[in-house]
Write a protein that holds these residues in place. Sequence first.
Motif, short mmCIF file in Angstrom:
data_model
loop_
_atom_site.label_atom_id
_atom_site.label_comp_id
_atom_site.label_asym_id
_atom_site.label_seq_id
_atom_site.Cartn_x
_atom_site.Cartn_y
_atom_site.Cartn_z
N CYS A 95 2.42 -9.95 -7.58
CA CYS A 95 2.08 -8.56 -7.74
C CYS A 95 2.90 -8.05 -6.61
CB CYS A 95 0.53 -8.31 -7.36
SG CYS A 95 0.39 -6.52 -7.83
N PRO A 96 4.21 -7.58 -6.87
CA PRO A 96 5.09 -7.15 -5.63
C PRO A 96 4.37 -5.93 -4.97
CG PRO A 96 6.24 -7.36 -7.81
CD PRO A 96 4.88 -7.60 -8.09
N ILE A 97 4.85 -6.15 -3.69
CA ILE A 97 4.44 -4.91 -2.69
C ILE A 97 5.65 -4.15 -2.29
CG2 ILE A 97 2.58 -6.30 -1.89
CD1 ILE A 97 4.01 -7.15 0.74
N PRO A 98 5.44 -3.04 -1.77
CA PRO A 98 6.40 -2.01 -1.28
C PRO A 98 7.40 -2.97 0.04
CG PRO A 98 4.47 -0.79 -1.55
CD PRO A 98 4.04 -2.10 -1.78
N GLN A 99 8.55 -2.79 -0.07
CA GLN A 99 9.45 -3.44 0.65
C GLN A 99 8.90 -3.41 2.30
OE1 GLN A 99 11.18 -5.91 -0.28
NE2 GLN A 99 12.16 -6.44 1.50
N HIS A 100 8.71 -2.09 2.60
CA HIS A 100 8.39 -1.66 4.01
C HIS A 100 7.31 -2.50 4.43
CE1 HIS A 100 5.79 1.20 1.90
NE2 HIS A 100 5.21 1.26 2.88
N HIS A 101 6.23 -2.86 3.78
CA HIS A 101 5.03 -3.73 4.08
C HIS A 101 5.46 -4.92 4.42
CE1 HIS A 101 1.91 -0.66 3.82
NE2 HIS A 101 2.23 -0.43 2.50
N SER A 102 6.35 -5.65 3.80
CA SER A 102 6.87 -6.88 3.64
C SER A 102 7.73 -6.91 5.12
CB SER A 102 7.90 -7.31 2.41
OG SER A 102 8.17 -8.66 2.70
N ARG A 103 8.47 -5.91 5.12
CA ARG A 103 9.57 -6.29 6.37
C ARG A 103 8.67 -6.14 7.75
NH1 ARG A 103 12.94 -2.71 3.42
NH2 ARG A 103 12.18 -0.74 4.32
N TRP A 104 7.40 -5.27 7.61
CA TRP A 104 6.54 -5.11 8.91
C TRP A 104 5.84 -6.38 9.00
CZ3 TRP A 104 6.04 -2.05 13.03
CH2 TRP A 104 6.41 -1.18 13.08
N ALA A 105 5.49 -6.94 7.90
CA ALA A 105 4.43 -8.28 8.19
C ALA A 105 5.41 -9.46 8.64
CB ALA A 105 4.02 -8.60 6.96
N ILE A 106 6.62 -9.45 8.15
CA ILE A 106 7.60 -10.48 8.64
C ILE A 106 8.05 -10.22 10.08
CG2 ILE A 106 9.87 -11.48 8.31
CD1 ILE A 106 9.30 -11.10 5.37
#
Length: 168
Positions: A95-106
């Motif tokens: 279930c894809p998430i918004p890209q900005h959340h992924s960038r912050w998490a990484i």
Amino acid sequence: MDIFTLAARMMAMDDAAWAKHANPLSVYSRMSILPLMTLAVISRVWLGWYALAPIVLVIVWTWWNPRAFGRPKTTDSWAAHGTFGERVFLNRKECPIPQHHSRWAIGLGIVSGVGAVPWSYGLWSLDYGMCLFGLALMIGGKLWFVDRMVWLYQDMKGTHPTYRSWQR
């Protein structure tokens, strides 16, 4: 497989463990792990090889912590939502998430990982300043990560029936 998925897999987190980990006592007490590991490793100075005992105890605490507390009566807390967000993040391939959340998490995972370098050096050389600096990066990065996971859960809870079901 990424480092986040690998960590979750190593912890053998099932739905029951995740439900218990949503308890704020579990989330907040989890912050004790790195300071306890620091003390356990430094204890080699006065315990010698017997320092392996507290190190093993901290490893056991790391695994047991998400299972140590009961399910929370309500999941309307920052800690519970952070846990839910982490589950959403781990499920991002399905279930894809918004890209900005992924960038912050990484990015915050990298901050914590970078903190492991001075922490490890400090443990090896008994440089307590480096230990504290590394701890600040690792714990600070993790707390900020949890806060971002709260935001992620808030953004995603309406997108999947499973995510909505976690809220009580």
